[in-house]
Design a protein around this motif. Sequence first.
Motif, PDB file in Angstrom:
ATOM      1  N   SER A  85       0.803  -1.232   0.000  1.00 10.50           N
ATOM      2  CA  SER A  85       0.000   0.000   0.000  1.00 10.50           C
ATOM      3  C   SER A  85       0.833   1.278   0.000  1.00 10.50           C
ATOM      4  N   VAL A  86       1.436   1.597   1.124  1.00  9.88           N
ATOM      5  CA  VAL A  86       2.124   2.872   1.284  1.00  9.88           C
ATOM      6  C   VAL A  86       3.313   2.991   0.333  1.00  9.88           C
ATOM      7  N   LEU A  87       4.094   1.943   0.235  1.00 11.64           N
ATOM      8  CA  LEU A  87       5.281   1.992  -0.627  1.00 11.64           C
ATOM      9  C   LEU A  87       4.915   2.267  -2.090  1.00 11.64           C
ATOM     10  N   PRO A  88       3.954   1.529  -2.695  1.00 10.75           N
ATOM     11  CA  PRO A  88       3.575   1.866  -4.083  1.00 10.75           C
ATOM     12  C   PRO A  88       2.989   3.268  -4.231  1.00 10.75           C
ATOM     13  N   ALA A  89       2.204   3.713  -3.247  1.00 11.45           N
ATOM     14  CA  ALA A  89       1.620   5.054  -3.330  1.00 11.45           C
ATOM     15  C   ALA A  89       2.709   6.122  -3.376  1.00 11.45           C
ATOM     16  N   VAL A  90       3.716   5.981  -2.538  1.00  8.01           N
ATOM     17  CA  VAL A  90       4.821   6.951  -2.504  1.00  8.01           C
ATOM     18  C   VAL A  90       5.588   6.929  -3.829  1.00  8.01           C
ATOM     19  N   LEU A  91       5.798   5.745  -4.382  1.00 13.26           N
ATOM     20  CA  LEU A  91       6.528   5.639  -5.645  1.00 13.26           C
ATOM     21  C   LEU A  91       5.775   6.316  -6.789  1.00 13.26           C
ATOM     22  N   VAL A  92       4.468   6.122  -6.862  1.00 12.55           N
ATOM     23  CA  VAL A  92       3.676   6.742  -7.927  1.00 12.55           C
ATOM     24  C   VAL A  92       3.719   8.263  -7.811  1.00 12.55           C
ATOM     25  N   LEU A  93       3.543   8.767  -6.603  1.00 15.59           N
ATOM     26  CA  LEU A  93       3.592  10.222  -6.407  1.00 15.59           C
ATOM     27  C   LEU A  93       4.965  10.776  -6.759  1.00 15.59           C
ATOM     28  N   ALA A  94       6.012  10.052  -6.399  1.00 16.96           N
ATOM     29  CA  ALA A  94       7.369  10.509  -6.720  1.00 16.96           C
ATOM     30  C   ALA A  94       7.589  10.551  -8.232  1.00 16.96           C
ATOM     31  N   SER A  95       6.979   9.642  -8.971  1.00 14.45           N
ATOM     32  CA  SER A  95       7.177   9.595 -10.422  1.00 14.45           C
ATOM     33  C   SER A  95       6.683  10.860 -11.122  1.00 14.45           C
ATOM     34  N   LEU A  96       5.730  11.537 -10.509  1.00 18.34           N
ATOM     35  CA  LEU A  96       5.148  12.726 -11.143  1.00 18.34           C
ATOM     36  C   LEU A  96       6.127  13.894 -11.203  1.00 18.34           C
ATOM     37  N   TRP A  97       7.192  13.831 -10.441  1.00 20.55           N
ATOM     38  CA  TRP A  97       8.239  14.859 -10.501  1.00 20.55           C
ATOM     39  C   TRP A  97       8.819  14.933 -11.918  1.00 20.55           C
ATOM     40  N   TRP A  98       8.988  13.768 -12.554  1.00 22.68           N
ATOM     41  CA  TRP A  98       9.547  13.735 -13.909  1.00 22.68           C
ATOM     42  C   TRP A  98       8.478  14.030 -14.959  1.00 22.68           C
ATOM     43  N   LEU A  99       7.264  13.584 -14.724  1.00 27.07           N
ATOM     44  CA  LEU A  99       6.209  13.799 -15.717  1.00 27.07           C
ATOM     45  C   LEU A  99       5.953  15.285 -15.960  1.00 27.07           C
ATOM     46  N   ARG A 100       6.129  16.109 -14.940  1.00 25.32           N
ATOM     47  CA  ARG A 100       5.792  17.534 -15.075  1.00 25.32           C
ATOM     48  C   ARG A 100       6.625  18.217 -16.159  1.00 25.32           C
ATOM     49  N   GLY A 101       7.796  17.667 -16.498  1.00 22.85           N
ATOM     50  CA  GLY A 101       8.654  18.302 -17.496  1.00 22.85           C
ATOM     51  C   GLY A 101       8.389  17.868 -18.927  1.00 22.85           C
ATOM     52  N   TYR A 102       7.542  16.860 -19.119  1.00 24.40           N
ATOM     53  CA  TYR A 102       7.241  16.358 -20.463  1.00 24.40           C
ATOM     54  C   TYR A 102       6.488  17.439 -21.251  1.00 24.40           C
ATOM     55  N   ALA A 103       6.888  17.692 -22.517  1.00 26.35           N
ATOM     56  CA  ALA A 103       6.356  18.858 -23.226  1.00 26.35           C
ATOM     57  C   ALA A 103       5.700  18.554 -24.569  1.00 26.35           C
ATOM     58  N   LEU A 104       5.800  17.333 -25.084  1.00 26.57           N
ATOM     59  CA  LEU A 104       5.207  17.052 -26.394  1.00 26.57           C
ATOM     60  C   LEU A 104       3.685  17.074 -26.299  1.00 26.57           C
ATOM     61  N   ASP A 105       3.040  17.774 -27.236  1.00 27.65           N
ATOM     62  CA  ASP A 105       1.583  17.768 -27.301  1.00 27.65           C
ATOM     63  C   ASP A 105       1.163  17.519 -28.748  1.00 27.65           C
ATOM     64  N   GLU A 106      -0.137  17.473 -28.975  1.00 27.92           N
ATOM     65  CA  GLU A 106      -0.654  17.125 -30.304  1.00 27.92           C
ATOM     66  C   GLU A 106      -0.160  18.095 -31.367  1.00 27.92           C
ATOM     67  N   ARG A 107      -0.110  19.377 -31.052  1.00 29.08           N
ATOM     68  CA  ARG A 107       0.294  20.388 -32.037  1.00 29.08           C
ATOM     69  C   ARG A 107       1.724  20.140 -32.500  1.00 29.08           C
ATOM     70  N   GLU A 108       2.633  19.911 -31.533  1.00 27.87           N
ATOM     71  CA  GLU A 108       4.026  19.733 -31.905  1.00 27.87           C
ATOM     72  C   GLU A 108       4.223  18.432 -32.697  1.00 27.87           C
ATOM     73  N   VAL A 109       3.543  17.357 -32.281  1.00 26.22           N
ATOM     74  CA  VAL A 109       3.673  16.084 -32.988  1.00 26.22           C
ATOM     75  C   VAL A 109       3.166  16.217 -34.419  1.00 26.22           C
ATOM     76  N   ASP A 110       2.002  16.822 -34.603  1.00 22.50           N
ATOM     77  CA  ASP A 110       1.421  16.964 -35.927  1.00 22.50           C
ATOM     78  C   ASP A 110       2.255  17.888 -36.815  1.00 22.50           C
ATOM     79  N   LEU A 111       2.855  18.914 -36.226  1.00 21.57           N
ATOM     80  CA  LEU A 111       3.708  19.815 -37.011  1.00 21.57           C
ATOM     81  C   LEU A 111       4.934  19.071 -37.541  1.00 21.57           C
ATOM     82  N   VAL A 112       5.512  18.216 -36.684  1.00 19.83           N
ATOM     83  CA  VAL A 112       6.685  17.466 -37.122  1.00 19.83           C
ATOM     84  C   VAL A 112       6.294  16.443 -38.178  1.00 19.83           C
ATOM     85  N   ASP A 113       5.153  15.764 -37.959  1.00 19.25           N
ATOM     86  CA  ASP A 113       4.714  14.756 -38.921  1.00 19.25           C
ATOM     87  C   ASP A 113       4.371  15.389 -40.264  1.00 19.25           C
ATOM     88  N   ALA A 114       3.897  16.645 -40.226  1.00 20.72           N
ATOM     89  CA  ALA A 114       3.554  17.318 -41.474  1.00 20.72           C
ATOM     90  C   ALA A 114       4.805  17.663 -42.275  1.00 20.72           C
TER      91      ALA A 114
END
Length: 435
Positions: free
Chosen positions: A406-435
């Motif tokens: 319980s507690v250990l997996p919950a802490v790990l998932v919350l900690a993972s969000l530290w890295w997710l916040r920096g992800y920047a690719l969105d639909e506009r950028e992907v479609d522009l590159v594919d075009a």
Amino acid sequence: MSLRIGYGAGSVATGAFGTVPGLMLLPYLTDTLAVPALLAGAIVLLPKAWDVVLNPVAGRISDRTVDPRGPRRPWLLRAGLALGVCFAVLFAGPDLGSRAFDAAWVLVAFLACATAYAFFQVPYVAMPAEITDSYAERTRLMTWRVAILAFTILLAGASAPAIRDAVGGRDGYRVMGLVMAAIIVTGALLAYRGTRGARIGEVAPGPGSLRDQLRLVAAARDFRLLLVTFVVQALATGCMLAGVDYLAGDVLERDGASTILFVCFVGPALLLTPAWAALGQRIGKKRGYLASSLVLATGAALAVLAGHAPSAVVFAAVGLVGVGYAGVQVFPMAMLPDAAAVDARRTGSSRVGVYTGVWTAGETLGLALGPGLFAVVLALGSYRSSDSGDVVQPDSAVTAITLGFSVLPAVLVLASLWWLRGYALDEREVDLVDA
């Protein structure tokens, strides 16, 4: 539609192999073969650690495979059949009364399984980036894949303990291994046939050595951040999967609780995978990934009530985990081909196989470290191994099982969000590159 279903059918193989060892192998070692918890954890971990090295190599090989069927499909057939055979062998060791022989058998067989799995999983995960250039279509492909994956995980995860318990003893594990091997082979054959009409990418493999390719992939910031997020979450779910049997038997002490827990964990994904995909189309993949991660962490934290609250409360908490689990499978798997495709379009060279090799290496490491980490928690709680599973555990072991689930997996998932916040690719950028 037929291609989506055909591609998704490969998850029958990946779901069965990705679930059953994480759910059954550690209890098999500690409670049937009487292998001490720390050694059992090492046996589960080491073959997966080998995969971390092997997966990028498998990706590089599939990138450079020349075959009329395409660079990926031949590996679905070859490695899928090999994986089924190796999985049947894993639980089929003869009873010679030697703990050392039993442990060595499992280690070698699991190493063979891990090798075959690398050459199936890496080409399989690489295919969406070549099947379509569409940001939205990749999400639809992943929706079908995750829905079939969830069904397979539910089927394999619920039936494997039931088959074991119905037959009993080591024979129960042997029969279970044969049934799961048949499921794996079926999934591989369905994926091979179902993708025969898939488009084959025309971008040439990237130049340079594997080391050069890995260096370029590591420099891709969005991919790197997404990978770390996913690996840490795989570690969390690996802990929970490894703990299901222990929580059911030593904390809840209720017959059939392991099957109920597993159904609660995976069942919601069958219904909610399309809902998460629809939400992602409205708010974006990154926000959808964040929301599903928070749901998963909340459910895991509430499972700490096991042993103090009624079993129904624990089942409900694990059901909430399942709601989040559906999302944390859909979104990162839809974001991965975006990152690989953006790189291919920008550079004119395909490193899709290397990308997916690194990705599956990370996923494999996380899922392997989960049971290994849970085994360490068991050892710290003075868990008592046996060849019958009937030993009464001390209070410290019961507490360790509860916290590790319980507690250990919950802490790990919350900690993972530290890295997710920096992800920047969105639909506009992907479609522009594919075009």
